[in-house]
Design an enzyme around this catalytic site. Structure first.
Site, PDB file in Angstrom:
ATOM      1  N   ASP A 178      -2.830   3.686 -10.328  1.00 53.53           N
ATOM      2  CA  ASP A 178      -1.999   4.568  -9.506  1.00 53.53           C
ATOM      3  C   ASP A 178      -1.429   3.840  -8.286  1.00 53.53           C
ATOM      4  O   ASP A 178      -0.576   4.373  -7.578  1.00 53.53           O
ATOM      5  CB  ASP A 178      -2.814   5.794  -9.076  1.00 53.53           C
ATOM      6  CG  ASP A 178      -1.943   6.942  -8.582  1.00 53.53           C
ATOM      7  OD1 ASP A 178      -0.701   6.855  -8.766  1.00 53.53           O
ATOM      8  OD2 ASP A 178      -2.495   7.906  -8.033  1.00 53.53           O
ATOM      9  N   ARG A 207       3.301  -1.032  -5.418  1.00 55.34           N
ATOM     10  CA  ARG A 207       3.196  -2.395  -4.881  1.00 55.34           C
ATOM     11  C   ARG A 207       3.281  -3.435  -5.992  1.00 55.34           C
ATOM     12  O   ARG A 207       3.740  -4.552  -5.756  1.00 55.34           O
ATOM     13  CB  ARG A 207       1.901  -2.529  -4.051  1.00 55.34           C
ATOM     14  CG  ARG A 207       0.626  -2.352  -4.833  1.00 55.34           C
ATOM     15  CD  ARG A 207      -0.565  -2.024  -3.938  1.00 55.34           C
ATOM     16  NE  ARG A 207      -0.557  -0.619  -3.495  1.00 55.34           N
ATOM     17  CZ  ARG A 207      -1.484  -0.070  -2.724  1.00 55.34           C
ATOM     18  NH1 ARG A 207      -2.504  -0.786  -2.281  1.00 55.34           N
ATOM     19  NH2 ARG A 207      -1.398   1.203  -2.380  1.00 55.34           N
ATOM     20  N   ASP A 217       9.215   9.830  -6.929  1.00 53.96           N
ATOM     21  CA  ASP A 217       8.639   8.534  -6.561  1.00 53.96           C
ATOM     22  C   ASP A 217       9.661   7.394  -6.666  1.00 53.96           C
ATOM     23  O   ASP A 217       9.333   6.247  -6.416  1.00 53.96           O
ATOM     24  CB  ASP A 217       7.409   8.255  -7.441  1.00 53.96           C
ATOM     25  CG  ASP A 217       6.358   7.418  -6.726  1.00 53.96           C
ATOM     26  OD1 ASP A 217       6.385   7.354  -5.480  1.00 53.96           O
ATOM     27  OD2 ASP A 217       5.512   6.823  -7.421  1.00 53.96           O
ATOM     28  N   LYS A 276      -3.499  11.083 -11.917  1.00 51.39           N
ATOM     29  CA  LYS A 276      -3.554  11.961 -10.749  1.00 51.39           C
ATOM     30  C   LYS A 276      -4.026  13.350 -11.170  1.00 51.39           C
ATOM     31  O   LYS A 276      -3.850  13.739 -12.324  1.00 51.39           O
ATOM     32  CB  LYS A 276      -2.142  12.113 -10.157  1.00 51.39           C
ATOM     33  CG  LYS A 276      -1.599  10.886  -9.445  1.00 51.39           C
ATOM     34  CD  LYS A 276      -0.178  11.129  -8.945  1.00 51.39           C
ATOM     35  CE  LYS A 276       0.400   9.893  -8.278  1.00 51.39           C
ATOM     36  NZ  LYS A 276      -0.292   9.502  -7.037  1.00 51.39           N
TER      37      LYS A 276
HETATM   38  N1  BES Z   1       3.535   7.406  -5.239  1.00 48.94           N
HETATM   39  C1  BES Z   1       2.220   7.377  -4.736  1.00 48.94           C
HETATM   40  C2  BES Z   1       2.133   7.652  -3.245  1.00 48.94           C
HETATM   41  C3  BES Z   1       2.524   9.025  -2.771  1.00 48.94           C
HETATM   42  C4  BES Z   1       1.557   9.989  -2.543  1.00 48.94           C
HETATM   43  C5  BES Z   1       3.826   9.336  -2.482  1.00 48.94           C
HETATM   44  C6  BES Z   1       1.899  11.231  -2.068  1.00 48.94           C
HETATM   45  C7  BES Z   1       4.178  10.591  -2.012  1.00 48.94           C
HETATM   46  C8  BES Z   1       3.217  11.539  -1.802  1.00 48.94           C
HETATM   47  C9  BES Z   1       1.591   6.013  -4.987  1.00 48.94           C
HETATM   48  O1  BES Z   1       1.991   5.380  -6.150  1.00 48.94           O
HETATM   49  C10 BES Z   1       0.117   6.213  -5.098  1.00 48.94           C
HETATM   50  O2  BES Z   1      -0.284   6.863  -6.005  1.00 48.94           O
HETATM   51  N2  BES Z   1      -0.635   5.638  -4.165  1.00 48.94           N
HETATM   52  C11 BES Z   1      -2.046   5.760  -4.170  1.00 48.94           C
HETATM   53  C12 BES Z   1      -2.627   4.396  -3.869  1.00 48.94           C
HETATM   54  C13 BES Z   1      -4.111   4.316  -4.041  1.00 48.94           C
HETATM   55  C14 BES Z   1      -4.483   4.491  -5.503  1.00 48.94           C
HETATM   56  C15 BES Z   1      -4.582   2.980  -3.522  1.00 48.94           C
HETATM   57  C16 BES Z   1      -2.436   6.756  -3.094  1.00 48.94           C
HETATM   58  O3  BES Z   1      -1.792   6.767  -2.033  1.00 48.94           O
HETATM   59  O4  BES Z   1      -3.318   7.547  -3.319  1.00 48.94           O
HETATM   60 ZN    ZN Z   2       3.843   5.878  -6.844  1.00 50.50          ZN
HETATM   61 MN    MN Z   3       0.853   5.935  -7.820  1.00 54.25          MN
END
Ligand code: BES
Ligand code: ZN
Ligand code: MN
Length: 517
Positions: free
Chosen positions: A364, A368, A305, A294
């Protein structure tokens, strides 16, 4: 530790550092309110006299009447009569409690509003307005006073330690209802603040093993069992998703399995009951993104998280302490997503607990991957319902902001009840569709499923992925990415972890139990 108690007393005889009175907009034109204010202040408040106090929400006015047994009288705006609600009561309670604490006070007493005002809180038959009053006001006070100050070695905010709060009533019949509401709110809000503490704790304090230790301690305290599976057991169970995500960190993963049996023995066996409700919570104790790392701005908030996991542990605690007549299983897959030398690579393929394979398009999208194993593991409990809670996607924050939790699933009745619970608790949920067309998003050319779905419909793509692992079992998915991690404080939450989901789930479990099967 804040103690709230109901007390029967005349308002002029209350012993407390401050007496709190809710005032509605338009008080200047209400003969009755002017009379009440004359009793409380000892003077005629002149409507046009320019107190500047209109009674709007979040407005307060501090007075020092001479003839009361309390040295201070705090008027707190309650907004308009017509829009009065449980949520308004929570907010007013929080505003009052925070104001009293800000003055450095230790004790405060709330005057009960007129009967007609509290009766307006009762929207369903069979609900006791006195209990709802005690419940919502206590929630406002307990949640409003929360702050995460464990790591402050010196006090840099006012030395407020409001610890004794009284709800005053003059009616013996309402006293017991108010006390019931306070008792319920105390247990559920303590659990909510426990979840907030876990969420706000930094990643060097909370990692899979220490999260498991917190759950163990909660189980011992509150009366539910906790089993912690280590890396070896996780491997034996074939949980390639959980193992894979954990590989980039030196902290090994854990699988927490919690159990609370509140139903009378034999009900399920006799065929008159149902299988347990299984709660599954995402426990990523820090999400750097892994190799698909990230951006550094804002990455620190990914210590939260594991919010879904915290909510599941805290809900187990509240359910056990309330002795709810339900059978409840809590499952938390816990891992840290870091880009170490052994980390998952984009393109890797994992095999999950149910034998299915997934292609890791983006490391990331780790939530899931670990939930896949936990959801399929949930099947062994023959659940009547699975609810997973997860800070799963940034996309749900784009869709619903910080206001509502995204809800998806296949159990329409459970989703209807969750919607009602969301409205009652104000931990509101909003359903997003799972139309068949979305299935195409997560199609993989070389594995059974792919862990990303491209640019659009991201919250739904994640749910479509999870569905592969719940099969046809009754299931609801709650994406709390926006509601759990707050960028700004709200009326009774600080910035950071909100503990959202605990009040929602407990309200749901209490009402589902009385619903016909
Ligand atoms: N933990 C994050 C989602 C998240 C984002 C939670 C902002 C709280 C605030 C999750 O693991 C993630 O990174 N999701 C990605 C998925 C994508 C790579 C398909 C996302 O939402 O960008
Ligand atoms: Zn996450
Ligand atoms: Mn993530």
């Amino acid at each position: 530790m804040i103690r709230i108690a109901v007390r029967r007393s005349a308002v002029t005889r209350v012993e407390s550092e401050v007496l709190i009175h809710f005032v509605f907009e338009g008080w200047q034109k209400s003969a009755r309110e002017l009379k009440v204010l004359r009793t409380l202040t000892g003077v005629n408040l002149i409507p046009e006299g320019g107190t500047g106090f209109a009674g709007k929400e979040r407005e307060t006015l501090l007075l020092f009447p001479r003839h009361l047994s309390t040295p201070r009288l705090l008027l707190v705006g309650a907004g308009t009569h017509a829009q009065w609600s449980r949520e308004r009561l929570r907010r007013a309670g929080a505003a009052a409690a925070k104001a009293a604490r800000g003055m450095g006070l230790r004790t405060a007493s709330f005057i009960e509003p007129e009967k007609e005002v509290t009766a307006a809180l009762d929207t369903a038959p069979g609900e006791d307005p006195a209990e709802l009053y005690g419940h919502a006001l206590a929630e406002g006070v307990l949640l409003g006073l929360y702050r995460y100050d464990r790591y402050k070695t010196r006090e840099d905010s006012p030395p407020g330690h409001l610890t004794r709060v009284s709800f005053i009533t003059d009616s013996p019949s309402r006293e017991t209802g108010i006390a019931r509401g306070i008792a319920l709110a105390s247990v559920v809000c303590e659990a909510t603040c426990f979840a907030r503490d876990l969420e706000n704790a930094p990643g060097n304090e909370i990692y899979p093993e220490s999260l498991a230790a917190s759950a163990r301690a909660a189980g011992r305290r509150s009366g539910f069992s906790v089993k912690v599976l280590d890396e070896g057991s996780i491997r034996s169970l074939g949980m390639g998703g959980l193992l894979g995500v954990a590989r980039g960190s030196r902290r090994p993963p854990r699988l927490l399995v919690m159990e609370y049996r509140g139903r009378k023995n034999g009900r399920h066996a006799a065929g008159t009951g149902r299988g347990p409700v299984v709660l599954v919570g995402k426990g990523v104790t820090f999400d750097s993104g892994g190799i698909s790392i990230k951006p550094s701005a804002g990455m620190a908030e990914m210590k939260m998280d594991m919010s879904g996991g915290a909510v599941v542990i805290a809900a187990m605690q509240a359910a056990a302490r309330l002795r709810l007549p339900v059978d409840l299983i809590g499952i938390v897959p816990a891992a840290e997503n870091l880009p170490g030398g052994a980390a998952l690579r984009p393109g890797d393929i994992l095999r999950h607990h149910n034998g299915m394979t997934s292609e890791v398009d983006n490391t990331d999208a780790e939530g899931r991957l670990i939930l896949a194993d936990a959801l399929s593991y949930a099947g062994r409990f023959d659940p009547s319902l699975i609810i997973d809670v997860a800070t799963l996607t940034g996309a749900v924050v784009v869709a619903l902001g910080h206001v509502a939790t995204g809800m998806m699933g296949n159990d329409t009745e459970a989703m209807r009840l969750l919607k009602e619970s969301g409205d009652r608790t104000y931990e509101r949920v909003w359903e997003l569709p799972m139309f068949e067309e979305y299935e195409a998003l997560i199609k993989s050319e070389i594995a059974d499923v792919k862990n990303t779905g491209g640019r659009w419909g991201g919250a739904i793509a994640a749910a479509m992925f999870l569905r592969k692992f719940t099969g046809t079992r009754p299931w609801v998915h709650l994406d709390i990415a926006g509601t759990s991690i707050l960028e700004e404080p709200s009326d009774y939450s600080t910035r950071g972890g909100s503990g959202v989901g605990v009040r929602l789930l407990i309200d749901f479990l209490r009402h589902r139990e009385t619903a016909p099967e």
